[in-house]
Design an enzyme around this catalytic site. Structure first.
Site, PDB file in Angstrom:
ATOM      1  N   GLY A 245       4.228   2.467  29.439  1.00  0.00           N
ATOM      2  CA  GLY A 245       3.408   1.090  29.786  1.00  0.00           C
ATOM      3  C   GLY A 245       4.021  -0.364  28.974  1.00  0.00           C
ATOM      4  N   SER A 246       3.361  -0.774  29.112  1.00  0.00           N
ATOM      5  CA  SER A 246       4.144  -2.693  28.512  1.00  0.00           C
ATOM      6  C   SER A 246       2.898  -3.797  28.815  1.00  0.00           C
ATOM      7  CB  SER A 246       4.581  -2.706  30.237  1.00  0.00           C
ATOM      8  OG  SER A 246       6.036  -1.937  30.466  1.00  0.00           O
ATOM      9  N   ASN A 247       3.628  -4.760  28.019  1.00  0.00           N
ATOM     10  CA  ASN A 247       3.108  -6.103  28.013  1.00  0.00           C
ATOM     11  C   ASN A 247       3.810  -6.773  28.858  1.00  0.00           C
ATOM     12  OD1 ASN A 247       0.394  -4.510  25.845  1.00  0.00           O
ATOM     13  ND2 ASN A 247       2.005  -5.262  24.631  1.00  0.00           N
ATOM     14  N   ASN A 526      -1.499  -2.725  31.528  1.00  0.00           N
ATOM     15  CA  ASN A 526      -1.616  -2.591  31.784  1.00  0.00           C
ATOM     16  C   ASN A 526      -2.608  -1.601  32.285  1.00  0.00           C
ATOM     17  OD1 ASN A 526       1.117  -0.753  29.513  1.00  0.00           O
ATOM     18  ND2 ASN A 526       1.238  -1.331  31.815  1.00  0.00           N
ATOM     19  N   ARG A 554      -5.875  -2.943  23.926  1.00  0.00           N
ATOM     20  CA  ARG A 554      -4.687  -2.973  23.511  1.00  0.00           C
ATOM     21  C   ARG A 554      -4.567  -4.723  24.317  1.00  0.00           C
ATOM     22  NH1 ARG A 554      -0.134  -2.340  27.043  1.00  0.00           N
ATOM     23  NH2 ARG A 554      -0.507  -0.220  26.815  1.00  0.00           N
TER      24      ARG A 554
END
Length: 820
Positions: A245-247, A526, A554
């Protein structure tokens, strides 16, 4: 000394400094004068600064690739060598058929044998070779070919200089499978990375699909469409929770204090294996100057910045594959019906070498089947798709994609966010990622422009099966779970149509894909493309994800962090982002779940009669948990936090794999207020108290104190040193995601913050940037750069980036390697 910026001539003074350093550290001719100013040094040169970060400079693409290949092999040759073993279908030959392989996003998801069969089929069909024969944009551009040619030379040079028997990493020292590589090896690796969004879900099903006997249809149990859809949905949701995943947050001119734009890149990638990231700077004077990180083995920067643009990627909610339900002949199940006529499936014998237990080498052969749509599969994400009345075929939107290499080479040279959008549209090479970027001009970009199946809403509703309707439409889906299509394969018209505006057959028109450019901010964590900024929700074809649906905690945390900082309402001084407060906010490790639910959890605990709860046949006294949770007022997953691990366990039991809106909230989700809803956990609901009791029981059974500091539980061991790791899991709404698990018998992080970069642009001058590679540059336990940045990550510290020639030359630990 004058600044050297991309697109400008290299100052003679800077060349002179480099030349002097090169003369001291390596024999051979120097690059001097006007020729060097135009083209850089006459030999590829690697300048190492703090933490082993290589700054590679060359006069052309081939030289740049040579320096990259040499430096990457020096740090991670064992990881790379095993990756080349995988894509050449030789894991079983050298490591045995029962070992665990990681061909996709996840860790160890299949056997070596299944992985080998999968890749051998691709190699037998010359998939990569056929792509290499195509002209750009579908084939690699000349610069890509030159860089990869150089990469092979650099990798092989390091191996020849070192010798297999002298490799310092025990993982492959002296191994027979460590060998020189070819350009085809590198392209096969690139292709494997591009298709990995499909591999995890479908690899095992493709290599194990076997036609039934003639009477199977009379005896095989049939699941209802709803049962099948729910099982697939839940399996994909579970995989998504433990996957990459990622921000990413891009801030424009209205959101920056003393600057024109800022970028926070925070990918959550694996800490082990082929999907580790590796940091470098790549420079051809006058042509390219880019720094950041890439997946191991790619002589380009995947996430980073140049003089004018910074960008990152996040895993998107597009399913890169689709299924086709084909009706089979009950007397001849390898025949299937299309447009009223029976067609024969194609069969293919695939063979691989296998190391037997006695040390001999045997041969395993399987027959694999395919239809006009693609390979037949017997499962998706481990959920059986019985080959009985019908079979299911797979079409992968990325199987014919090497365009991603061109995409990243162009992103490395982008001049502003509009150039980024143009690159994404003209290559359609991004495999399953969003792109978030900011530029020197003050623009913030979010774009979900990628290789997407050409499934319009109208086409979907015309062709979806009953199972497909349930999986694809929003009513059954969970947030973050891609909408998987299952189409009626009896009609050829249900195949993905070709669009004249798309780069390749079967792709969605890139102009129909969502993008947003603003001057305040745009970000993604995500969730789908619907809400990169709450002020401007986006619309798009349903194949790309959901709309007007709950956001993950998130995502809420990212958007609230951005807006509160810009408004100056987060308790920090001033308004707008600075490098210092952006770094501080990421490593605050704040939990959105705790913000929303901790007080109610404490109330539920305190209101429990005598503190006693009966769960699962156990009488649990939870009274000790009440003051522990009440004292955890920070809501943060810092290493010294107490009560955070108890809350994490409570939350896991409470959520139990459910969508966030399914928890017992008093205020439900409101599409008009998606960042603040749902909220107000119902303290009187039995599930809250029972979940807390289960968490208390689990910690006591594990011998963990309820108020144990996070550092005593969540840490990694490097060469005998325990290093505390702050942060937490995605479900808790913590931006700094880390996912601990047992790896090779010890606790490690399997996914989480990996390469982190924060960049600020001003009206002029070089970018100001800070970075951190959480697991460090090398997987070799004997490398000095095996855990050095991991210790920084543990302490919440960052590396101040050296980008300009002056900054590189000023490094007190500068080492230079000139490749002749």
């Amino acid at each position: 000394m004058a600044r050297w910026r991309c697109g400008a001539r290299l100052p003679v003074a800077a060349v002179a400094v480099l030349a002097v350093i090169s003369t001291v550290t390596a024999a051979g001719p120097r690059a001097t004068g006007a020729a060097a100013a135009e083209s850089g040094p006459d030999r590829p040169t690697i300048r190492y600064t703090e933490y082993g970060i290589p700054h590679i400079i060359a006069s052309d693409w081939e030289g740049l690739g040579t320096g990259y290949g040499y430096a990457a092999a020096k740090d991670n040759i064992c990881t790379l060598a095993q990756t080349y073993l995988m894509v050449n279908a030789q894991l079983s030959r050298y490591l045995g058929p029962d070992g665990r392989a990681s061909p996709g996003e996840h860790q160890n998801t299949t056997t070596n044998l299944n992985s080998d069969i999968y890749f051998q089929r691709i190699n037998d069909n010359r998939v990569v070779e056929r792509l290499l024969d195509q002209p750009a944009p579908n084939g690699p551009e000349p610069a890509v070919k030159e860089a990869i040619r150089g990469y092979v030379q650099g990798y092989n040079r390091y191996l020849a200089e070192t010798g297999v028997g002298n490799i310092t990493d025990p993982a492959c020292r002296g191994a027979a499978w460590v060998r020189p590589i070819t350009e085809l090896d590198v392209y096969r690796h690139a292709h494997a990375e591009i298709i990995m969004g499909t591999a995890d879900a479908l690899l095992d099903g493709e290599v194990n699909a076997v036609p039934p006997g003639a009477s199977a249809s009379a005896t095989a149990p049939a699941a209802s469409p709803e049962q099948t859809a729910r099982k697939i949905r839940d399996a994909m949701a579970a995989a998504r929770r433990t996957s990459m995943g990622s921000n990413a947050l891009a801030v424009g001119s209205q959101g920056v204090s003393q600057g024109t734009g800022m970028m926070l890149a925070n990918p959550h990638f694996p800490w082990q294996g082929k999907n580790r990231m590796w940091q470098s700077q790549l420079t051809i004077p006058g042509r390219i100057n880019v720094t950041g990180a890439s997946l191991l083995g790619f002589p380009a920067v995947n996430i980073g910045h140049n003089d004018n643009v910074a960008w990152s990627h996040t895993v998107a909610t597009v399913a890169p594959f689709g299924l086709f339900d084909v009706q089979v002949d009950p007397l001849d199940p390898t025949s299937y019906l299309v447009d009223g006529a029976w067609q024969k499936m194609t069969s293919q014998q695939v063979s691989v070498d296998v190391l037997n237990k006695d040390g001999s080498v045997g041969r395993v052969t399987r027959t694999l089947w395919a239809t006009r749509y693609g390979p037949v599969t017997s499962s998706v994400q481990g959920i059986a798709l019985p080959w009985v009345v019908s079979a299911h075929a797979v079409r992968d939107v990325n199987m014919d994609n090497l365009r991603a290499l061109n995409t990243w080479f162009h992103l490395d040279q982008a001049t502003d966010v509009h150039d980024v959008v143009n690159t994404l549209e003209t290559t359609e090479g991004v495999p399953f990622f969003n792109t978030v970027a900011s530029d020197r001009k003050g623009n913030a970009l979010y774009a979900d422009i990628q290789a997407t199946p050409n499934i319009t809403d109208e086409h979907a509703q015309s062709c979806l099966t009953a199972t497909g309707q349930l999986l694809f439409n929003q009513s059954l889906r969970l947030p973050n779970v891609p909408p998987v299509s299952v189409f009626d394969g009896k009609r050829s018209a249900c195949d993905w149509p070709d669009d004249p505006n798309a780069v390749a057959p079967g792709l969605l028109d890139p102009h129909k894909q969502p993008r947003l450019i603003r001057s305040d901010y745009a970000g993604n964590a995500n969730d789908s493309a619907w809400l990169p900024n709450p002020e401007q929700p986006l619309t798009f074809p349903r194949v790309m994800g959901d709309m007007a649906a709950p956001r993950s905690l998130r995502t809420q945390e990212l958007l609230l962090t951005a807006q509160n900082r810009i408004d100056g309402t987060d308790g920090l001084p001033g308004r707008g982002f600075t490098p210092a407060n952006m770094r501080q906010l990421l490593f605050a490790d704040n939990s959105r779940a705790a913000d929303l639910a901790l007080d109610a959890t404490v109330t539920a605990c305190q209101n429990t009669l005598f503190g006693l709860v009966v769960v699962d046949g156990n009488l649990v006294n939870i009274s000790e948990a009440c003051p522990v949770l009440a004292a955890w007022k920070s809501h943060k997953y810092t290493s010294d936090s107490r009560g955070s691990w108890l809350f994490e366990n409570f939350w896991a039991y409470l959520q139990n794999g459910q969508a966030i809106e399914k928890l017992p909230w008093r205020v439900g989700f409101d599409a008009h207020d998606p960042v603040h809803t749902p909220n107000s956990l119902d303290a009187g609901n039995d599930v809250v108290r029972n979940s807390l009791a289960r968490a208390v029981l689990a910690l006591r059974n594990a011998g963990v104190a309820l108020d144990a500091p996070l550092s005593s539980i969540q840490n990694v061991t490097r060469n005998g040193e325990k290093i505390p790791i702050h942060g937490s899991i995605h479900e808790l709404g913590v931006l700094n995601v880390v996912t601990p698990a047992v790896v090779d018998g010890k606790v490690d992080i399997v996914f989480g913050s990996s390469f982190i970069q924060q960049v600020r642009f001003t009206a002029d001058g070089p970018p100001e940037a800070y970075s951190l590679l959480a697991y460090s540059q090398s997987a070799n336990p004997n490398s000095p750069h095996y855990a050095d940045q991991t210790r920084l990550f543990s302490a919440g510290q960052w590396v101040t980036e050296r980008y300009t020639e002056e900054q590189i030359a000023a490094s007190p630990v500068l080492e230079v390697k000139v490749l002749s």
